[in-house]
Design an enzyme around this catalytic site. Structure first.
Site, PDB file in Angstrom:
ATOM      1  N   ARG A  45       0.864  -1.280   0.068  1.00 43.74           N
ATOM      2  CA  ARG A  45      -0.063  -0.035  -0.019  1.00 43.74           C
ATOM      3  C   ARG A  45       0.914   0.992   0.175  1.00 43.74           C
ATOM      4  O   ARG A  45       0.602   2.349  -0.735  1.00 43.74           O
ATOM      5  CB  ARG A  45      -1.151   0.143   1.069  1.00 43.74           C
ATOM      6  N   TYR A  97     -16.678  16.789 -14.582  1.00 43.48           N
ATOM      7  CA  TYR A  97     -16.979  15.041 -14.816  1.00 43.48           C
ATOM      8  C   TYR A  97     -18.116  14.980 -13.670  1.00 43.48           C
ATOM      9  O   TYR A  97     -18.102  15.613 -12.510  1.00 43.48           O
ATOM     10  CB  TYR A  97     -16.043  14.399 -14.445  1.00 43.48           C
ATOM     11  N   ASP A 169      -8.049  18.821 -13.719  1.00 41.49           N
ATOM     12  CA  ASP A 169      -8.226  17.397 -14.230  1.00 41.49           C
ATOM     13  C   ASP A 169      -7.801  17.638 -15.688  1.00 41.49           C
ATOM     14  O   ASP A 169      -8.720  17.980 -16.611  1.00 41.49           O
ATOM     15  CB  ASP A 169      -9.802  17.188 -14.051  1.00 41.49           C
ATOM     16  N   LYS A 194      -8.712   6.619 -19.597  1.00 44.16           N
ATOM     17  CA  LYS A 194      -9.139   7.316 -20.550  1.00 44.16           C
ATOM     18  C   LYS A 194      -8.041   7.263 -21.629  1.00 44.16           C
ATOM     19  O   LYS A 194      -7.365   6.440 -22.086  1.00 44.16           O
ATOM     20  CB  LYS A 194      -9.750   8.717 -20.566  1.00 44.16           C
TER      21      LYS A 194
END
Ligand code: PLP
Length: 380
Positions: A45, A97, A169, A194
């Protein structure tokens, strides 16, 4: 190093132990520590070699100093918003978004953060929205689905003037097209699901910072919150990213040709594309973008049914998402933006006739022929 070379040789481009030119998938949760506190990795992690390779790569590509990989773009966004606390106020772009809006509206507000939604192209409106509690400006450019373009350098300098963080973003552009950190922005993030992944086969998120303190804070939150990208996905994402330059050039070439075609098509009422010289944001797009992206939205003439049109397409795939090898088409009003109340949606310019196209890398002849047969089909 030039961008295309960085894609191949940037970050950690070969395995330290074997020389493998593809970083191995290190499926390990923990690592042997020869001496306490002296090992490079302790627990996956906190750090994993496969993830580290893709994190270093995105940092290089965005000209940052630290990169972080998350299990999704949404996880990346949530981790970045975790920099803020109860009472903090954040200015948010008005067509971010849908999932980001949902996170803000349904989750973060419950934690006592407040938000003002502004058209970030209007610098005066952004400045007027600043209060003593304001901590950041968060936006996307180009936006979804109307491809509006905000002047990144102007927003970054306004944010600096008021001691706010600027967060962008960069999903719709990718670092091939614009590098916001070089324009003064503090934090860049991506849905790597994307363009960066590029093959419609991975869900991932990335964050990049330049300023070391900020990088440390994001690293702390990444480990504390734990929504990390797993080794297999990290490998797949890096594999996809290597061809970003090749793919983007093909995407851009096809997008320009489709724009020219739609411009001549009498059944099209309106086109949204930053590369349209008649677009209000054209000058800013030209100034800050290397190519205009491969997203094009357009409206059919009033009364024509966008459902009928998209269902007639045979090569172009009817699906949500974007930035893939395959061309994707969708109707925002009933698909990606269906959750927004109709009145708000219309006020924001997202009409019932609007169609959003993510232009893929197929042969342009087939894409144009597909569009032509669908237009002919709805005209009959
Ligand atoms: C898809 C997308 C997201 C969310 O990313 P996921 O990887 O789906 O969680 C965030 N921002 C933009 C602009 C997107 O297109």
């Amino acid at each position: 190093m030039e961008f295309d070379t960085k894609l191949i040789h940037g970050g950690i481009s070969e395995d330290e132990f074997t020389g493998a030119t593809s970083i191995p998938i290190y499926m390990a949760s923990t690592f042997h520590q020869n001496k306490i506190g002296e090992s490079k990795y302790e627990y996956s992690r906190s750090g994993n070699p496969t993830r580290e390779a893709v994190e270093k790569l995105i940092a290089d590509l965005e000209d940052g100093t630290a990169g972080f990989a998350f299990s999704s773009g949404s996880a990346a966004i949530n981790t970045v918003f975790s920099l803020f606390s109860v009472g903090d106020h954040i200015i948010v772009g008005n067509d971010v978004y849908g999932g980001t809006f949902r996170l803000i509206d349904a989750v973060l507000k419950r934690f006592g953060m407040t938000f003002t939604v502004v058209d970030t192209r209007d610098l005066q409106a952004v400045e007027q929205a600043i209060t003593p509690q304001t901590k950041a400006v968060y936006l996307e450019t180009p936006t979804n689905p109307l491809l509006r373009v905000t002047d990144i350098a102007a927003i970054a300098s306004l944010a600096k003037k008021h001691a706010l963080l600027s967060i962008i973003d960069n999903t719709f552009a990718s670092p091939y097209i614009q590098k916001p950190l070089n324009m003064g922005v503090d934090i860049v993030l991506h849905s790597a699901s994307k363009y960066l992944g590029g093959h419609s086969d991975v869900i991932a998120g990335l964050v990049v910072t330049k300023e070391p303190d900020l990088g440390e804070q994001i690293g702390y939150l990444q480990n504390a919150i734990g929504s990390i990208l797993a080794p297999q996905e990290s490998w797949l994402l890096q594999r996809g990213m290597k061809t970003l330059g090749l793919r983007m050039r093909a995407h851009l070439h096809n997008a320009e040709a489709i724009f020219d075609y739609l411009n001549q098509q009498p059944l099209v009422n309106k086109i949204y594309y930053p590369g349209d010289p008649e677009n209000a944001d054209y000058a800013i797009a030209k100034k800050q973008m290397n190519g205009f992206g491969a997203m094009i939205s357009f409206e059919l003439q009033p009364g024509l049914d966008p459902r009928l049109f998209v269902e007639k397409l045979q090569v172009i795939t009817l699906a949500e998402s974007l930035g893939a090898l395959e061309s994707l088409v969708e109707v925002p009003a009933i698909m990606t933006h269906g959750a927004i109340p109709r009145e708000t949606r219309l006020k924001n310019g997202i009409t019932d006739e609007l169609i959003r196209l993510s232009v893929g890398v197929e042969d342009i002849t087939d894409l144009l022929a597909d569009l032509a047969q669908a237009f002919q089909g709805i005209a009959e």
